[in-house]
Scaffold this motif. Structure first.
Motif, PDB file in Angstrom:
ATOM      1  N   LEU A  78       0.810  -1.217   0.000  1.00  0.00           N
ATOM      2  CA  LEU A  78       0.000   0.000   0.000  1.00  0.00           C
ATOM      3  C   LEU A  78       0.846   1.271   0.000  1.00  0.00           C
ATOM      4  CD1 LEU A  78      -2.650  -0.889   2.737  1.00  0.00           C
ATOM      5  CD2 LEU A  78      -3.055  -0.765   0.271  1.00  0.00           C
ATOM      6  N   PRO A  79       0.332   2.337  -0.579  1.00  0.00           N
ATOM      7  CA  PRO A  79       0.969   3.650  -0.413  1.00  0.00           C
ATOM      8  C   PRO A  79       0.515   4.257   0.914  1.00  0.00           C
ATOM      9  CG  PRO A  79      -0.973   3.879  -1.776  1.00  0.00           C
ATOM     10  CD  PRO A  79      -0.856   2.405  -1.446  1.00  0.00           C
ATOM     11  N   LYS A  80       1.089   5.375   1.288  1.00  0.00           N
ATOM     12  CA  LYS A  80       0.612   6.108   2.466  1.00  0.00           C
ATOM     13  C   LYS A  80      -0.718   6.783   2.110  1.00  0.00           C
ATOM     14  CE  LYS A  80       4.220   5.465   5.197  1.00  0.00           C
ATOM     15  NZ  LYS A  80       4.116   4.726   6.473  1.00  0.00           N
ATOM     16  N   LEU A  81      -1.762   6.426   2.844  1.00  0.00           N
ATOM     17  CA  LEU A  81      -3.083   6.964   2.511  1.00  0.00           C
ATOM     18  C   LEU A  81      -3.127   8.480   2.623  1.00  0.00           C
ATOM     19  CD1 LEU A  81      -5.506   4.371   4.169  1.00  0.00           C
ATOM     20  CD2 LEU A  81      -4.655   4.457   1.830  1.00  0.00           C
ATOM     21  N   LYS A  82      -2.391   9.033   3.565  1.00  0.00           N
ATOM     22  CA  LYS A  82      -2.434  10.482   3.764  1.00  0.00           C
ATOM     23  C   LYS A  82      -1.809  11.249   2.601  1.00  0.00           C
ATOM     24  CE  LYS A  82      -2.669  10.379   8.815  1.00  0.00           C
ATOM     25  NZ  LYS A  82      -4.056  10.867   8.848  1.00  0.00           N
ATOM     26  N   LYS A  83      -1.064  10.537   1.738  1.00  0.00           N
ATOM     27  CA  LYS A  83      -0.469  11.192   0.569  1.00  0.00           C
ATOM     28  C   LYS A  83      -1.410  11.175  -0.644  1.00  0.00           C
ATOM     29  CE  LYS A  83       4.371  10.391   1.785  1.00  0.00           C
ATOM     30  NZ  LYS A  83       5.678   9.826   1.339  1.00  0.00           N
ATOM     31  N   ILE A  84      -2.521  10.461  -0.524  1.00  0.00           N
ATOM     32  CA  ILE A  84      -3.500  10.396  -1.614  1.00  0.00           C
ATOM     33  C   ILE A  84      -4.380  11.646  -1.558  1.00  0.00           C
ATOM     34  CG2 ILE A  84      -5.430   9.092  -2.582  1.00  0.00           C
ATOM     35  CD1 ILE A  84      -2.710   7.700  -2.832  1.00  0.00           C
ATOM     36  N   LYS A  85      -4.492  12.352  -2.669  1.00  0.00           N
ATOM     37  CA  LYS A  85      -5.240  13.611  -2.687  1.00  0.00           C
ATOM     38  C   LYS A  85      -6.492  13.502  -3.547  1.00  0.00           C
ATOM     39  CE  LYS A  85      -1.123  16.461  -1.964  1.00  0.00           C
ATOM     40  NZ  LYS A  85      -0.314  17.599  -2.469  1.00  0.00           N
ATOM     41  N   ILE A  86      -7.602  13.991  -3.006  1.00  0.00           N
ATOM     42  CA  ILE A  86      -8.843  14.102  -3.777  1.00  0.00           C
ATOM     43  C   ILE A  86      -9.487  15.442  -3.442  1.00  0.00           C
ATOM     44  CG2 ILE A  86      -9.258  11.609  -3.772  1.00  0.00           C
ATOM     45  CD1 ILE A  86     -11.477  12.156  -1.674  1.00  0.00           C
ATOM     46  N   GLN A  87     -10.381  15.881  -4.292  1.00  0.00           N
ATOM     47  CA  GLN A  87     -11.134  17.110  -4.007  1.00  0.00           C
ATOM     48  C   GLN A  87     -12.605  16.755  -3.820  1.00  0.00           C
ATOM     49  OE1 GLN A  87     -11.439  20.257  -7.012  1.00  0.00           O
ATOM     50  NE2 GLN A  87     -11.298  21.770  -5.366  1.00  0.00           N
ATOM     51  N   PRO A  88     -13.076  16.757  -2.576  1.00  0.00           N
ATOM     52  CA  PRO A  88     -14.480  16.407  -2.339  1.00  0.00           C
ATOM     53  C   PRO A  88     -15.419  17.472  -2.877  1.00  0.00           C
ATOM     54  CG  PRO A  88     -13.454  17.172  -0.305  1.00  0.00           C
ATOM     55  CD  PRO A  88     -12.368  17.092  -1.339  1.00  0.00           C
ATOM     56  N   LYS A  89     -16.639  17.058  -3.137  1.00  0.00           N
ATOM     57  CA  LYS A  89     -17.669  17.979  -3.640  1.00  0.00           C
ATOM     58  C   LYS A  89     -18.774  18.108  -2.601  1.00  0.00           C
ATOM     59  CE  LYS A  89     -15.544  17.755  -7.691  1.00  0.00           C
ATOM     60  NZ  LYS A  89     -14.597  16.667  -7.420  1.00  0.00           N
ATOM     61  N   GLU A  90     -19.291  19.316  -2.467  1.00  0.00           N
ATOM     62  CA  GLU A  90     -20.403  19.577  -1.568  1.00  0.00           C
ATOM     63  C   GLU A  90     -21.510  20.274  -2.338  1.00  0.00           C
ATOM     64  OE1 GLU A  90     -18.997  21.818   1.739  1.00  0.00           O
ATOM     65  OE2 GLU A  90     -17.958  20.111   2.670  1.00  0.00           O
ATOM     66  N   ILE A  91     -22.736  19.878  -2.062  1.00  0.00           N
ATOM     67  CA  ILE A  91     -23.871  20.420  -2.808  1.00  0.00           C
ATOM     68  C   ILE A  91     -24.228  21.827  -2.327  1.00  0.00           C
ATOM     69  CG2 ILE A  91     -25.717  19.609  -1.300  1.00  0.00           C
ATOM     70  CD1 ILE A  91     -25.674  19.450  -5.158  1.00  0.00           C
ATOM     71  N   LYS A  92     -24.657  22.641  -3.264  1.00  0.00           N
ATOM     72  CA  LYS A  92     -25.161  23.978  -2.939  1.00  0.00           C
ATOM     73  C   LYS A  92     -26.599  24.047  -3.426  1.00  0.00           C
ATOM     74  CE  LYS A  92     -24.391  28.925  -3.674  1.00  0.00           C
ATOM     75  NZ  LYS A  92     -23.573  29.952  -4.370  1.00  0.00           N
ATOM     76  N   ILE A  93     -27.541  24.043  -2.482  1.00  0.00           N
ATOM     77  CA  ILE A  93     -28.959  24.081  -2.821  1.00  0.00           C
ATOM     78  C   ILE A  93     -29.412  25.523  -2.969  1.00  0.00           C
ATOM     79  CG2 ILE A  93     -31.287  23.433  -2.099  1.00  0.00           C
ATOM     80  CD1 ILE A  93     -29.494  21.059  -2.800  1.00  0.00           C
ATOM     81  N   THR A  94     -29.963  25.849  -4.122  1.00  0.00           N
ATOM     82  CA  THR A  94     -30.413  27.213  -4.399  1.00  0.00           C
ATOM     83  C   THR A  94     -31.920  27.327  -4.190  1.00  0.00           C
ATOM     84  OG1 THR A  94     -30.835  26.754  -6.743  1.00  0.00           O
ATOM     85  CG2 THR A  94     -28.588  27.427  -6.130  1.00  0.00           C
ATOM     86  N   ASP A  95     -32.399  28.580  -4.209  1.00  0.00           N
ATOM     87  CA  ASP A  95     -33.846  28.816  -4.106  1.00  0.00           C
ATOM     88  C   ASP A  95     -34.570  28.161  -5.280  1.00  0.00           C
ATOM     89  OD1 ASP A  95     -33.464  30.233  -1.800  1.00  0.00           O
ATOM     90  OD2 ASP A  95     -33.511  32.209  -2.747  1.00  0.00           O
ATOM     91  N   ALA A  96     -33.909  28.166  -6.452  1.00  0.00           N
ATOM     92  CA  ALA A  96     -34.525  27.550  -7.639  1.00  0.00           C
ATOM     93  C   ALA A  96     -34.678  26.036  -7.441  1.00  0.00           C
ATOM     94  CB  ALA A  96     -33.674  27.830  -8.875  1.00  0.00           C
ATOM     95  N   ASP A  97     -33.679  25.400  -6.787  1.00  0.00           N
ATOM     96  CA  ASP A  97     -33.774  23.974  -6.500  1.00  0.00           C
ATOM     97  C   ASP A  97     -34.947  23.686  -5.570  1.00  0.00           C
ATOM     98  OD1 ASP A  97     -31.463  23.341  -7.978  1.00  0.00           O
ATOM     99  OD2 ASP A  97     -30.177  23.792  -6.268  1.00  0.00           O
ATOM    100  N   LEU A  98     -35.089  24.510  -4.545  1.00  0.00           N
ATOM    101  CA  LEU A  98     -36.192  24.343  -3.609  1.00  0.00           C
ATOM    102  C   LEU A  98     -37.537  24.512  -4.294  1.00  0.00           C
ATOM    103  CD1 LEU A  98     -35.019  26.126  -0.329  1.00  0.00           C
ATOM    104  CD2 LEU A  98     -35.438  23.696  -0.676  1.00  0.00           C
ATOM    105  N   GLN A  99     -37.616  25.517  -5.163  1.00  0.00           N
ATOM    106  CA  GLN A  99     -38.869  25.767  -5.871  1.00  0.00           C
ATOM    107  C   GLN A  99     -39.239  24.585  -6.755  1.00  0.00           C
ATOM    108  OE1 GLN A  99     -40.891  28.237  -5.326  1.00  0.00           O
ATOM    109  NE2 GLN A  99     -42.380  27.635  -6.896  1.00  0.00           N
ATOM    110  N   LYS A 100     -38.237  23.998  -7.398  1.00  0.00           N
ATOM    111  CA  LYS A 100     -38.477  22.843  -8.254  1.00  0.00           C
ATOM    112  C   LYS A 100     -39.011  21.666  -7.436  1.00  0.00           C
ATOM    113  CE  LYS A 100     -36.105  19.820 -11.558  1.00  0.00           C
ATOM    114  NZ  LYS A 100     -34.791  19.503 -12.200  1.00  0.00           N
TER     115      LYS A 100
END
Length: 447
Positions: A117-139
């Motif tokens: 195995l490699p060192k897990l802490k050296k593995i890099k990813i960019q997580p995604k987080e949702i942004k709910i807008t007023d338009a999403d709520l209306q839909k």
């Protein structure tokens, strides 16, 4: 008995065993004893003849049996002494086997796969987080609003409008062909997004019990019914019932009627939280997949080719089962495709190797980090799984025991725990906010 074992760099080991003349002689005697109950010796009932008489009758004919006895006993004795254990019973090549000179046998056997195995802490990813807008709520609210639609029967003489719900009797045929004898019945929602463009306008203005025949050509691209794309059809339609569809106003009363919310703002807050949880859970799973993809790139594997071949057959049979194809073998399937068996096998082997690597990777991470499943966690896992299947935990456990799937579920719950560990260990860059549209593309693999 003496042995030498040499580890190879392809998850295999060369083993050579030498035996003394006395050990060969003992193996022969055991072979004679084993055969004594079946051999016919003049003057004796089966199994009653002295061993030296049995030996005289059988001679060297039991050599293969003697060699097998000797090698099986040798492997039972050697197993704990071997640094690199075989993963299945080795198949030996006997080079010599003589009661006076001794014996020598060789084999190359597959060993347990190796994972670095490699060192897990050296593995890099960019997580995604949702942004709910007023338009999403209306839909979302509008979707709830449609589910609370009220259908009011329209009076005779009123015409079809673009928001009405119709009950119809209909027939249709491709231009130049005959109408079917049977008439179909169904409901048709005017203005629904799945309706073919322009179809609704043919029905606008019709009245109760009115019949109409018209031609309709489907657009050149129509994914909902690809077989109809670009073709001209003739329809016969009769309106048998006509409803005016009305929707409640989205306000505090709407919120109260929907789920007992105190007001519209409370409903919006709950809806936003539900959307955030739904999307963020899915995006986290996507992030875990991305983390494993990066870990796999940096992990070194030594996997016996025989394991990959076995898993290739498993992947192929799963493919046949999943797509409900007629039972066949991989060579027959390749022949049907008009391709070489080696080409088709290679495509399934690639998936098989990836599956083995992922399985080994997770087990190695769990082993190195001492991740296990307690009885309490196992019980909680079954409770969660049962809830997702809409059954009781007791019913699920009975079915699991019936199918002898305890190991499958223990691994599943263990891997879920390992997944969470991996996600916590890897280096996560600043989370990126994404819209619901972007999230749907990511989750569907379109981006």
């Amino acid at each position: 008995m003496e042995f030498t074992a040499k580890k190879n760099n392809n998850a295999s080991c060369d083993l050579t065993i030498t035996f003394s003349a006395n050990e060969v002689d003992v193996a022969y005697k055991k072979a004679y004893e084993s055969a004594s109950g079946k051999v016919k010796v003049p003057g004796f009932r089966p199994g009653k003849a002295p061993l030296h008489m049995v030996e005289k009758v059988l001679g060297d004919s039991v050599m293969d049996d003697a060699a097998n006895i000797m090698l099986n006993n040798a492997m039972a004795d050697l197993f704990d002494k071997l640094e690199h254990k075989p993963i299945r019973i080795p198949q030996f090549q006997v080079e010599s086997f003589d009661r006076k000179a001794g014996a020598k046998a060789k084999t190359t056997y597959d060993t347990k796969p190796e994972v670095t195995l490699p060192k897990l802490k050296k593995i890099k990813i960019q997580p995604k987080e949702i942004k709910i807008t007023d338009a999403d709520l209306q839909k979302e609210l509008e979707g709830m609003q449609k589910n609370m639609a009220r259908n009011t029967l329209k009076e005779e003489g009123e015409a079809v409008e673009m928001t009405d719900l119709l009950e119809i009797q209909y027939k249709f045929k491709e231009d130049g062909k005959e109408f079917p004898e049977a008439t179909q019945t169904g409901k048709f929602q005017m203005g629904a997004p799945q309706n073919p463009p322009g179809f609704d306008s043919e029905l606008v203005g019709m009245k109760l019990n009115e019949e109409k025949e018209f031609n309709f050509r489907y657009p050149d691209s129509f994914p909902a019914s690809p077989e109809s794309a670009g073709k001209l059809f003739v329809y016969q339609v009769k309106v048998t019932a006509l409803y005016r569809v009305s929707y409640p106003e989205i306000n505090d009363d709407f919120a109260s009627e929907l789920d007992g919310s105190a007001n519209l703002q409370e409903l919006k807050n709950k809806t936003k939280k539900q959307l955030e949880d739904l999307f963020n859970d899915a995006l986290k799973k996507k992030g875990i997949d991305e983390a494993y993809a990066e870990i796999l790139k940096e992990t070194k594997f030594l996997i016996p080719q025989s394991l990959i071949e076995e898993e290739t057959d498993g992947v192929f049979h799963n493919f046949i089962h999943e797509f409900r194809l007629p039972h066949t073998t991989l060579p027959e399937y390749a022949k049907r495709l008009g391709k070489e068996e080696s080409e088709v096998r290679a495509s399934f082997a690639q998936a098989a190797e990836k599956r083995i690597q992922t399985y080994l990777l997770k087990h190695k991470i769990g082993e190195d980090n001492k991740i296990t499943i307690s009885d309490e966690e196992l019980a909680a896992g079954f409770e969660k799984e049962a809830t997702s299947q809409g059954i009781s935990a007791e019913s699920l456990l009975k079915e699991v025991q019936k199918q002898k799937a305890e190991t499958f579920y223990r691994d599943k719950f263990l891997f879920d725990k390992i997944d969470q560990f991996v996600y916590g260990e890897v280096d996560k860059k600043s989370p990126k906010s994404v819209s619901t549209e972007e999230a749907e593309k990511l989750l569907s693999g379109k981006e």
